[in-house]
Structures are given as C-alpha cells and as structure tokens.
Design a protein around this motif. Structure first.
Motif, PDB file in Angstrom:
ATOM      1  N   TYR A   4       0.853  -1.190   0.000  1.00 14.04           N
ATOM      2  CA  TYR A   4       0.000   0.000   0.000  1.00 14.04           C
ATOM      3  C   TYR A   4       0.890   1.242   0.000  1.00 14.04           C
ATOM      4  CZ  TYR A   4      -4.178  -2.784   0.667  1.00 14.04           C
ATOM      5  OH  TYR A   4      -5.213  -3.677   0.466  1.00 14.04           O
ATOM      6  N   VAL A   5       0.606   2.142  -0.936  1.00 17.42           N
ATOM      7  CA  VAL A   5       1.428   3.331  -1.130  1.00 17.42           C
ATOM      8  C   VAL A   5       0.594   4.551  -0.749  1.00 17.42           C
ATOM      9  CG1 VAL A   5       2.761   4.678  -2.796  1.00 17.42           C
ATOM     10  CG2 VAL A   5       2.672   2.179  -2.982  1.00 17.42           C
ATOM     11  N   VAL A   6       1.085   5.324   0.236  1.00 14.28           N
ATOM     12  CA  VAL A   6       0.348   6.471   0.776  1.00 14.28           C
ATOM     13  C   VAL A   6       1.119   7.738   0.415  1.00 14.28           C
ATOM     14  CG1 VAL A   6      -0.701   7.469   2.835  1.00 14.28           C
ATOM     15  CG2 VAL A   6      -0.408   4.988   2.661  1.00 14.28           C
ATOM     16  N   SER A   7       0.424   8.705  -0.202  1.00  9.73           N
ATOM     17  CA  SER A   7       1.160   9.802  -0.828  1.00  9.73           C
ATOM     18  C   SER A   7       0.695  11.204  -0.442  1.00  9.73           C
ATOM     19  CB  SER A   7       1.075   9.668  -2.354  1.00  9.73           C
ATOM     20  OG  SER A   7      -0.286   9.645  -2.767  1.00  9.73           O
ATOM     21  N   THR A   8      -0.389  11.357   0.307  1.00  9.64           N
ATOM     22  CA  THR A   8      -0.889  12.687   0.647  1.00  9.64           C
ATOM     23  C   THR A   8      -0.482  13.059   2.069  1.00  9.64           C
ATOM     24  OG1 THR A   8      -2.992  11.566   1.082  1.00  9.64           O
ATOM     25  CG2 THR A   8      -2.806  12.789  -0.977  1.00  9.64           C
ATOM     26  N   TYR A   9      -0.334  14.360   2.305  1.00  6.92           N
ATOM     27  CA  TYR A   9       0.325  14.861   3.513  1.00  6.92           C
ATOM     28  C   TYR A   9      -0.327  14.376   4.803  1.00  6.92           C
ATOM     29  CZ  TYR A   9       2.200  18.093   6.984  1.00  6.92           C
ATOM     30  OH  TYR A   9       2.791  18.630   8.104  1.00  6.92           O
ATOM     31  N   TYR A  10      -1.610  14.630   4.959  1.00 10.14           N
ATOM     32  CA  TYR A  10      -2.237  14.320   6.239  1.00 10.14           C
ATOM     33  C   TYR A  10      -2.282  12.816   6.490  1.00 10.14           C
ATOM     34  CZ  TYR A  10      -3.436  19.246   6.394  1.00 10.14           C
ATOM     35  OH  TYR A  10      -3.358  20.613   6.422  1.00 10.14           O
ATOM     36  N   GLU A  11      -2.428  12.037   5.438  1.00 11.35           N
ATOM     37  CA  GLU A  11      -2.451  10.590   5.584  1.00 11.35           C
ATOM     38  C   GLU A  11      -1.062  10.043   5.938  1.00 11.35           C
ATOM     39  OE1 GLU A  11      -6.061  11.906   4.209  1.00 11.35           O
ATOM     40  OE2 GLU A  11      -4.127  12.288   3.224  1.00 11.35           O
ATOM     41  N   VAL A  12      -0.031  10.551   5.275  1.00 12.25           N
ATOM     42  CA  VAL A  12       1.332  10.127   5.594  1.00 12.25           C
ATOM     43  C   VAL A  12       1.681  10.507   7.029  1.00 12.25           C
ATOM     44  CG1 VAL A  12       3.780  10.559   5.114  1.00 12.25           C
ATOM     45  CG2 VAL A  12       2.199  10.138   3.220  1.00 12.25           C
ATOM     46  N   ARG A  13       1.369  11.729   7.407  1.00 14.90           N
ATOM     47  CA  ARG A  13       1.683  12.190   8.758  1.00 14.90           C
ATOM     48  C   ARG A  13       0.940  11.358   9.811  1.00 14.90           C
ATOM     49  NH1 ARG A  13       4.078  16.654  10.796  1.00 14.90           N
ATOM     50  NH2 ARG A  13       3.546  17.182  12.937  1.00 14.90           N
ATOM     51  N   SER A  14      -0.317  11.074   9.547  1.00 16.68           N
ATOM     52  CA  SER A  14      -1.089  10.282  10.485  1.00 16.68           C
ATOM     53  C   SER A  14      -0.509   8.885  10.662  1.00 16.68           C
ATOM     54  CB  SER A  14      -2.547  10.185  10.005  1.00 16.68           C
ATOM     55  OG  SER A  14      -3.294   9.329  10.831  1.00 16.68           O
ATOM     56  N   LEU A  15      -0.166   8.230   9.563  1.00 18.70           N
ATOM     57  CA  LEU A  15       0.377   6.880   9.647  1.00 18.70           C
ATOM     58  C   LEU A  15       1.748   6.863  10.317  1.00 18.70           C
ATOM     59  CD1 LEU A  15      -0.660   5.301   6.237  1.00 18.70           C
ATOM     60  CD2 LEU A  15      -1.332   4.529   8.514  1.00 18.70           C
ATOM     61  N   ALA A  43       8.150  12.737  -0.130  1.00 20.35           N
ATOM     62  CA  ALA A  43       8.337  13.787  -1.131  1.00 20.35           C
ATOM     63  C   ALA A  43       7.023  14.156  -1.797  1.00 20.35           C
ATOM     64  CB  ALA A  43       9.357  13.338  -2.182  1.00 20.35           C
ATOM     65  N   ALA A  44       6.141  13.175  -1.996  1.00 24.66           N
ATOM     66  CA  ALA A  44       4.815  13.465  -2.553  1.00 24.66           C
ATOM     67  C   ALA A  44       3.996  14.268  -1.556  1.00 24.66           C
ATOM     68  CB  ALA A  44       4.110  12.170  -2.919  1.00 24.66           C
ATOM     69  N   ALA A  45       4.058  13.873  -0.276  1.00 24.54           N
ATOM     70  CA  ALA A  45       3.310  14.581   0.762  1.00 24.54           C
ATOM     71  C   ALA A  45       3.779  16.025   0.899  1.00 24.54           C
ATOM     72  CB  ALA A  45       3.459  13.846   2.089  1.00 24.54           C
ATOM     73  N   ASN A  46       5.068  16.247   0.726  1.00 28.63           N
ATOM     74  CA  ASN A  46       5.623  17.598   0.861  1.00 28.63           C
ATOM     75  C   ASN A  46       5.151  18.547  -0.237  1.00 28.63           C
ATOM     76  OD1 ASN A  46       7.050  17.349   3.211  1.00 28.63           O
ATOM     77  ND2 ASN A  46       9.044  17.068   2.245  1.00 28.63           N
ATOM     78  N   ARG A  47       4.565  18.000  -1.295  1.00 30.31           N
ATOM     79  CA  ARG A  47       4.038  18.857  -2.361  1.00 30.31           C
ATOM     80  C   ARG A  47       2.528  18.675  -2.530  1.00 30.31           C
ATOM     81  NH1 ARG A  47       8.236  20.159  -7.195  1.00 30.31           N
ATOM     82  NH2 ARG A  47      10.206  20.036  -6.036  1.00 30.31           N
ATOM     83  N   ASP A  48       1.887  18.321  -1.434  1.00 30.17           N
ATOM     84  CA  ASP A  48       0.439  18.147  -1.455  1.00 30.17           C
ATOM     85  C   ASP A  48      -0.235  19.524  -1.421  1.00 30.17           C
ATOM     86  OD1 ASP A  48      -2.233  17.540  -1.052  1.00 30.17           O
ATOM     87  OD2 ASP A  48      -1.860  16.088   0.541  1.00 30.17           O
ATOM     88  N   PRO A  49      -0.988  19.884  -2.460  1.00 27.89           N
ATOM     89  CA  PRO A  49      -1.624  21.212  -2.480  1.00 27.89           C
ATOM     90  C   PRO A  49      -2.680  21.384  -1.394  1.00 27.89           C
ATOM     91  CG  PRO A  49      -2.372  19.880  -4.342  1.00 27.89           C
ATOM     92  CD  PRO A  49      -1.254  19.120  -3.691  1.00 27.89           C
ATOM     93  N   LYS A  50      -3.153  20.303  -0.799  1.00 27.78           N
ATOM     94  CA  LYS A  50      -4.099  20.430   0.311  1.00 27.78           C
ATOM     95  C   LYS A  50      -3.410  20.890   1.586  1.00 27.78           C
ATOM     96  CE  LYS A  50      -7.413  17.024  -1.440  1.00 27.78           C
ATOM     97  NZ  LYS A  50      -8.109  15.734  -1.159  1.00 27.78           N
ATOM     98  N   ARG A  51      -2.089  20.816   1.612  1.00 26.40           N
ATOM     99  CA  ARG A  51      -1.332  21.263   2.786  1.00 26.40           C
ATOM    100  C   ARG A  51      -0.477  22.485   2.495  1.00 26.40           C
ATOM    101  NH1 ARG A  51       0.911  23.507   5.973  1.00 26.40           N
ATOM    102  NH2 ARG A  51       1.831  22.838   7.967  1.00 26.40           N
ATOM    103  N   PHE A  52       0.094  22.580   1.296  1.00 27.66           N
ATOM    104  CA  PHE A  52       0.998  23.678   0.965  1.00 27.66           C
ATOM    105  C   PHE A  52       0.476  24.430  -0.260  1.00 27.66           C
ATOM    106  CE2 PHE A  52       3.646  20.390   2.957  1.00 27.66           C
ATOM    107  CZ  PHE A  52       4.190  21.112   4.010  1.00 27.66           C
TER     108      PHE A  52
END
Length: 401
Positions: free
Chosen positions: A39-50, A313-322
């Motif tokens: 399972y590949v998780v790539s969005t900021y809030y989901e990565v941070r939560s996990l 790196a994907a999470a760091n460029r999530d437009p929902k966070r940045f």
C-alpha cells in the motif's frame, strides 16, 4: 512493484531527475494498492497520520515472506537491527540511550561545540576551489563535510575517513527497494568489512576512552548494539546531509533571483534550508513499514500484515497542505514539512544535519562566485529512496575572502 505502475516509474532511474509529476499523479489516489499487496500512501495528512500511528511497524521482521527486509539481523555479522528498524519498547530504550551523549538534556553543548571545527573544515574545502574554473560540488564539498562531521561525532580517527566512503555508498544503496541481489550482496560485504573495523575500534574505545559517541556509549550498550548503531549513524548521518547540501546548491543555481537575494542576506539561510527540505527532501519515501492491524486511511482499509510505503516527497508537495507546492518559496509560512520525517522515528541526526547546513550553505554562497550549472539535470544517484545528485559540476569565477 509491477512494471509500468506509477510506483515502478518513480523507482525507475529514468525518472530520478524529476519524479514530481509522478508524485502529483500518485496523490490523485491517496492510498494505492500495488499488485504485490504493498500500500502506497502519498498525501500529507495521511502520511503524517500513519507515521505517528503505533499500528504501523518499522520492525521489518513483521513483513510477509517474499518482501525485502532491510534492517534485519545479518547472519554473517550477527548484528541486531539498528534502532530505526525496531518498535517500542526496544526502539525507545535504544534511542534514549544513544541520545544521552548526543544532545539535550544530558549533553546540551555536544553538537553546538562542533560548529568551530565544522567551520574550519568548510573554510579548508572552499580554499581548495582557488584557481579553478569548475568544480564538482559533491566531491569537493557536499561529501567531505558530512563524513568528517559524523566521524568526529562517533570518534573515528580522521585518517580512517576515506575507508567509509565505499562502505557508506554500499549500505545506503541497500535501502533502495530496487537494489536487487548485487546491491544487497555489496551491502552485506560492506557491513562485514565495516563491522570488523568497528569491532576493533569499539574495543579500543572501551580500553582507552576518548572523545565521541563510541566512547560515551561503550559502558551502556552491548558491543553488537553499539556496532549496529555506529553503522546506522555513519550512513544516515552523512548520506542524507550530502544530498541536502547538494540539493540546496542545485535549487539556488536554478533560481538566480533567489540566489542573488540570499547572497545579499545570508540570514535567509534558516527558512531557505527548511524550504529545500520540503521542496527537494533528501529522503523521498519510507519503504519498509508494515501494518500490525487493519488501518482505515482515506476510505481505504490497509489490512494487517501489509507492507506500506510512506511517500514523503509526494506529501511535501500536497496542495491540500501547501499553497502552490511546486514553487520554491523561502518565504513560505507554516512550513511543517516531512523532510526529516515525523513521529517517534523523526530523524535522529536532524540537529546535526541542520548545524552542518547552516555552517556550509551560507559560506558556500558567500565565498564562491558561481557562473552556473555545467549539467542540468546533473547525474543522479541510483538510489530512489536517498535521492540526490551523484555529481554536481558547476562553473565558477573564483572566490571572495
């Protein structure tokens, strides 16, 4: 990973120079299941939560058979896993022990006292640019400084530093899930060679204590745990910082307006470096975690026992966070990036890395008159996890005093 999938493309060397369009495509589905069950998780809030979820394990012995188990005890060396490949309570015990000689509250001045020596090393490295019209930033600057720093932290004699270059490269490459049998074999040989060296050095430190963490930790750790820790700190303690210094240099040379501003205001270094850690993180993803229980993430259930990749790196460029995440912006506010990870496995060496960056980067751009990049994109390391240029050839016009 199945050939042709987004993740396979991300790990393909052909896309090493610019994986970010692939990350953007990956984020359209925050949690993806690969054909092999990863399972590949790539969005900021989901990565941070996990990354902060105790149901996600770093202990790679929990991975299903058939998956790469980086960090597992090496039968040839008998070394246990280093602490980043353990879970509480083992992780907490080891990390707390290792932190005592490294930083607050037990050793509040240990790292800060290195600034003078690191500044001297930076000056010597830059003095060697004199008379040259081009240099490779990696070989001439980004690599020698961190390896000198981590050897100083550990208490490794400086004359032995060159031996660590090949060992560190081989061990860092083994973290790449695409490394294959040859890469793993080279890593195993490097562990054996470095293990033999460290066994002798640790025994010497036990008999004749001196400066550095090996001497400080020798009374409190088993030889095997101390040796595993030394191997980890050597690799993680310099490989990521090499990439961070090089990525900062490359990013600034690609943004001449910001380079000019920085050279006029070196106090911009702190937010600029943090923005590089978001924009071009030295660790792109974490490919070795495992779900210990069923975990619900963004409407998807990750079953217990599933391998999980966290795409930093994907999470760091999530437009929902940045806002405007693909723009390099040192003035960015609320820049709580994941460039140094998060949670209990937050980068142990982050304080040392930041000191090195804050010593090296301002002085590099204060003293060197750059003409520009000689290759863009430069050649990158094969490693998809610890991503950074293998070489960064630049043209220079000389040095200032």
């Amino acid at each position: 990973m199945t050939s042709g999938t987004l993740v396979a493309q991300i790990t393909d060397y052909a896309n090493r120079a610019n994986p970010y369009p692939l990350y953007a495509e990956l984020r359209k589905q925050p949690v993806r299941r690969e054909d092999d069950g990863t399972y590949v998780v790539s969005t900021y809030y989901e990565v941070r939560s996990l990354a902060n979820d105790p149901r996600l394990s770093n202990d790679t012995s929990n991975r299903p058979s058939g998956y790469a188990r980086v960090g597992q005890p090496d039968p040839e060396t008998g070394l246990p896993p280093s602490f980043i490949f353990t879970d509480p309570p083992v992780h907490d015990r080891l990390r707390d022990t290792i932190n005592r000689p490294f930083g607050p509250p037990h050793s509040p001045r240990f790292l800060d006292d290195l600034r003078g020596e690191l500044t001297k090393v930076v000056t010597e490295l830059l003095d060697a640019f004199e008379g040259k019209d081009q240099v490779d930033i990696v070989e001439a600057f980004s690599y020698p400084l961190p390896v000198t720093a981590i050897c100083k932290v550990l208490g490794v004699p400086r004359e032995d530093e060159p031996r660590f270059h090949g060992w560190a490269d081989a061990l860092a490459s083994s973290l790449d899930p695409q490394a294959g049998g040859d890469g793993q074999a080279k890593a195993q040989q490097a562990r054996q060679d470095m293990g033999a060296y460290l066994t002798d050095l640790i025994e010497t430190k036990r008999r004749h204590p001196g400066p550095g963490m090996l001497s400080a930790l020798a009374p409190d750790m088993t030889p095997a745990d101390l040796e595993a820790t030394a191997v980890l700190l050597l690799v993680a303690g310099h490989e990521t910082t090499v990439n961070a210094i090089t990525n900062t240099t490359l990013t600034l040379l690609r943004h001449p307006d910001l380079l000019e501003r920085f050279q006029k205001d070196l106090d911009l270094a702190v937010p600029l470096i943090e923005e590089v850690l978001r924009y071009e993180p030295p660790v792109q993803f974490i490919p070795f975690t495992t779900a210990l229980a069923d975990i619900e993430v963004a409407g998807t259930t990750i079953p217990a026992g599933s391998p999980v990749w966290l795409m930093l790196a994907a999470a760091n460029r999530d437009p929902k966070r940045f806002k405007d995440p693909d723009r390099f912006d040192p003035d960015r506010k609320d820049n709580e990036h994941l460039g140094m990870y998060t949670g209990i496995h937050y980068c142990f060496g982050a304080p040392l890395a930041r000191i090195e960056l804050h010593v090296a980067v301002p002085e590099l751009f204060r003293r060197v008159r750059f003409s520009g990049l000689l290759e863009d994109p430069p050649p990158y390391r094969a490693n998809a996890v610890l991503r950074g240029p293998r070489h960064l050839p630049v043209a220079i016009e000389g040095l200032t005093d």
